[in-house]
Scaffold this motif. Structure first.
Motif, short mmCIF file in Angstrom:
data_model
loop_
_atom_site.label_atom_id
_atom_site.label_comp_id
_atom_site.label_asym_id
_atom_site.label_seq_id
_atom_site.Cartn_x
_atom_site.Cartn_y
_atom_site.Cartn_z
N GLY A 175 49.16 28.66 38.44
CA GLY A 175 49.64 28.08 37.01
C GLY A 175 49.73 28.78 35.88
N ASN A 176 49.06 30.10 36.29
CA ASN A 176 48.91 31.11 34.91
C ASN A 176 50.32 31.44 34.31
OD1 ASN A 176 46.24 30.72 35.08
ND2 ASN A 176 45.87 32.99 35.79
N SER A 177 50.05 31.51 32.88
CA SER A 177 51.54 31.88 32.43
C SER A 177 51.68 33.45 32.64
CB SER A 177 51.70 31.66 30.81
OG SER A 177 52.82 32.24 30.15
N LEU A 178 52.80 34.10 32.64
CA LEU A 178 53.06 35.33 32.68
C LEU A 178 53.09 36.09 31.43
CD1 LEU A 178 56.37 35.60 35.16
CD2 LEU A 178 54.22 36.27 35.59
N PHE A 179 52.97 35.04 30.40
CA PHE A 179 52.73 35.71 29.05
C PHE A 179 51.24 35.80 28.77
CE2 PHE A 179 56.41 33.13 27.98
CZ PHE A 179 57.33 34.11 27.62
N SER A 180 50.46 35.85 29.57
CA SER A 180 49.03 36.15 29.33
C SER A 180 48.20 36.58 30.39
CB SER A 180 47.96 34.53 29.35
OG SER A 180 48.96 33.72 28.51
N ILE A 181 49.00 37.62 31.23
CA ILE A 181 48.40 38.36 32.15
C ILE A 181 47.58 39.23 31.48
CG2 ILE A 181 48.99 40.75 33.43
CD1 ILE A 181 51.52 39.22 34.42
N SER A 182 46.09 39.45 32.28
CA SER A 182 45.20 40.27 31.89
C SER A 182 44.70 41.10 32.93
CB SER A 182 43.91 39.54 31.23
OG SER A 182 42.94 40.34 31.17
N ILE A 183 45.11 42.47 33.03
CA ILE A 183 44.66 43.28 33.95
C ILE A 183 43.01 43.63 34.01
CG2 ILE A 183 44.55 45.74 34.68
CD1 ILE A 183 47.38 44.20 35.03
N PRO A 184 42.38 43.58 32.83
CA PRO A 184 40.90 43.60 32.90
C PRO A 184 40.40 42.45 33.59
CG PRO A 184 41.63 44.52 30.76
CD PRO A 184 43.09 43.74 31.41
N ASP A 185 40.78 41.24 33.57
CA ASP A 185 40.26 40.11 34.35
C ASP A 185 40.40 40.38 35.77
OD1 ASP A 185 40.06 38.65 32.05
OD2 ASP A 185 41.79 37.48 32.36
N HIS A 186 41.09 41.39 36.53
CA HIS A 186 41.03 41.45 37.78
C HIS A 186 39.85 42.06 38.22
CE1 HIS A 186 42.49 42.43 41.95
NE2 HIS A 186 42.33 43.70 41.69
N ILE A 187 39.03 42.99 37.14
CA ILE A 187 37.91 43.84 37.22
C ILE A 187 36.65 42.57 37.39
CG2 ILE A 187 36.26 45.59 36.69
CD1 ILE A 187 39.37 46.40 37.79
N GLY A 188 36.79 41.71 36.33
CA GLY A 188 35.70 41.03 36.34
C GLY A 188 35.17 40.51 34.77
N PRO A 189 34.27 40.47 34.48
CA PRO A 189 33.13 40.11 35.47
C PRO A 189 33.14 38.66 36.10
CG PRO A 189 32.47 39.51 33.36
CD PRO A 189 33.57 40.04 33.25
N TYR A 190 32.75 38.71 37.40
CA TYR A 190 33.11 37.31 38.12
C TYR A 190 31.86 36.46 37.97
CZ TYR A 190 37.45 39.06 40.27
OH TYR A 190 38.61 39.71 40.51
N PHE A 191 30.75 36.79 38.82
CA PHE A 191 29.25 36.00 38.69
C PHE A 191 28.21 37.05 38.29
CE2 PHE A 191 31.99 33.63 41.44
CZ PHE A 191 32.34 32.36 40.87
N ALA A 192 27.40 36.52 37.29
CA ALA A 192 26.21 37.18 37.18
C ALA A 192 26.49 38.79 36.76
CB ALA A 192 25.16 37.41 38.60
N ASN A 193 27.47 38.78 36.16
CA ASN A 193 28.00 40.07 35.31
C ASN A 193 28.33 40.93 36.29
OD1 ASN A 193 28.54 41.25 33.01
ND2 ASN A 193 26.71 42.39 33.15
N VAL A 194 28.83 40.79 37.38
CA VAL A 194 29.40 41.56 38.41
C VAL A 194 30.96 41.90 38.26
CG1 VAL A 194 29.89 42.04 40.93
CG2 VAL A 194 27.72 40.90 40.17
N SER A 195 31.18 43.01 38.09
CA SER A 195 32.49 43.60 38.00
C SER A 195 32.85 44.39 39.00
CB SER A 195 32.88 44.20 36.56
OG SER A 195 32.90 43.23 35.55
N MET A 196 34.11 44.63 39.36
CA MET A 196 34.56 45.37 40.52
C MET A 196 35.33 46.62 40.19
SD MET A 196 33.38 43.16 42.84
CE MET A 196 33.16 41.22 43.18
N SER A 197 34.95 47.75 40.26
CA SER A 197 35.60 49.09 40.06
C SER A 197 34.49 50.10 40.35
CB SER A 197 36.24 49.23 38.94
OG SER A 197 35.36 49.44 38.04
N GLY A 198 34.97 51.42 40.78
CA GLY A 198 34.11 52.59 40.81
C GLY A 198 33.39 52.80 39.73
N LYS A 199 33.88 52.56 38.86
CA LYS A 199 33.11 52.75 37.34
C LYS A 199 31.92 51.84 37.16
CE LYS A 199 37.17 54.03 34.65
NZ LYS A 199 38.30 53.34 33.41
#
Length: 320
Positions: free
Chosen positions: A292-316
């Protein structure tokens, strides 16, 4: 937050198809749900989702670091002496990094797959192959007819499937365990989902398989979504994060469909990196969650995270 006009957003989502000259034929959409969401407690998050997130993060680390279990804070978070890698592979490109390990804390085997490396063109190409193809009946002998999957994800999963299956079979015996946890992020989430199905269909029914994946793109048609529901059921969870656009591709109108099992993070605390509002989303393609997310509010950084416990996903986020 990245704000993108609707027409531009739709074009961006279709670019991989257009690049291959594939006509965007409208195949219709599968079922949707508008059932009310329910809050997910911190106890459930800590018990079921944090450790898989930590393993998924480590799949981005170099093979050498994972093999030695010396990848800085990501490895330390799981315990330096608590995890024993059994096999480590992949090149970060045509074959995304992966590992199978013995988690002594939970007395289980863990299978984890790396997500897309945007700096590696071969990794991106794995994502760009959007065509639906029949599922591999050798790896998935109980899939039945009509099940079709994203061909890029399928080919990528097949490159490591024999190694994963053989290592898990051997590890269940040598480590005297009967549980397997499967995880991954992004492209790795798609591969992990297929691995979970493969393991469920090829291991003894007494083996307990749990799957928690993050930032999962759609991996196949409605029959594939139904296969996940019928085969993995409540043991399968895919975590979506706020306005991440990746779980909304490939688009539903060309025949793709998510299974049930979505858990959606709608709010996080910027300072701590902890999820503050997390909900379970009943049914397939629940309109109250990522679909149900709006295409007007896409956030690429949200794909990286953080998800839980400050865990983000990428080589960086993996120092070694």
């Amino acid at each position: 937050m990245v704000y993108i006009p609707t027409r531009l957003a739709a074009t961006l989502l279709a670019l991989p198809l257009l690049a291959r000259g594939v006509p965007l034929v409208d195949r219709g959409e599968g079922p949707s749900s508008d059932e009310a969401t329910t809050a997910v407690s911190d106890d459930t998050i800590n018990a079921n989702f944090v450790r898989p997130a930590q393993f998924a993060r480590i799949a981005y680390c170099s093979s050498d670091a994972v093999e030695k279990w010396d990848c800085g804070e990501p490895c330390q978070a799981l315990g330096m002496g608590d995890v024993e890698p059994l096999v480590v592979g992949g090149d970060g490109g045509r074959i995304p990094r992966f590992f199978v390990a013995h988690d002594k804390t939970t007395q289980s085997l863990v299978v984890a797959h790396q997500g897309t490396d945007a700096s590696n063109v071969l990794s991106v190409i794995n994502d760009a192959e959007f065509i639906l193809k029949d599922i591999n009946s050798t790896l998935f002998p109980k899939a039945g007819s009509g099940v079709q999957v994203h061909d890029g994800f399928a080919w990528t999963q097949e490159r490591t499937a024999d190694t994963v299956l053989a290592t898990v079979k051997a590890g269940l015996v040598s480590k005297n365990v009967s549980k397997v946890a499967v995880t991954g992020h992004s492209l790795g989430a798609a591969i992990a989902t297929m691995d979970a199905l493969m393991l469920k269909m090829n291991l003894d029914p007494s083996v307990e398989i749990s799957t928690v994946v993050f930032g999962l793109p759609r991996g196949g048609n409605s029959d594939y979504a139904n296969l996940i529901d019928s085969t993995l059921g409540s043991s399968f969870t895919f975590i979506t994060h706020k306005n991440d656009p990746v779980p909304t591709v490939p688009p539903r109108f060309i025949g793709y469909q998510h299974s049930s099992g979505e858990v959606h993070i709608s709010q996080t605390d910027a300072a701590s990196g902890n999820a503050t509002v997390t909900v379970a989303c009943p049914g397939q393609e629940n309109s109250n969650c990522v679909d149900g997310n709006s295409l007007f509010s896409i956030s690429i950084p949200d794909h990286i995270g953080p998800y839980f416990a400050n865990v983000s996903m990428s080589g960086k986020n993996c120092p070694l």
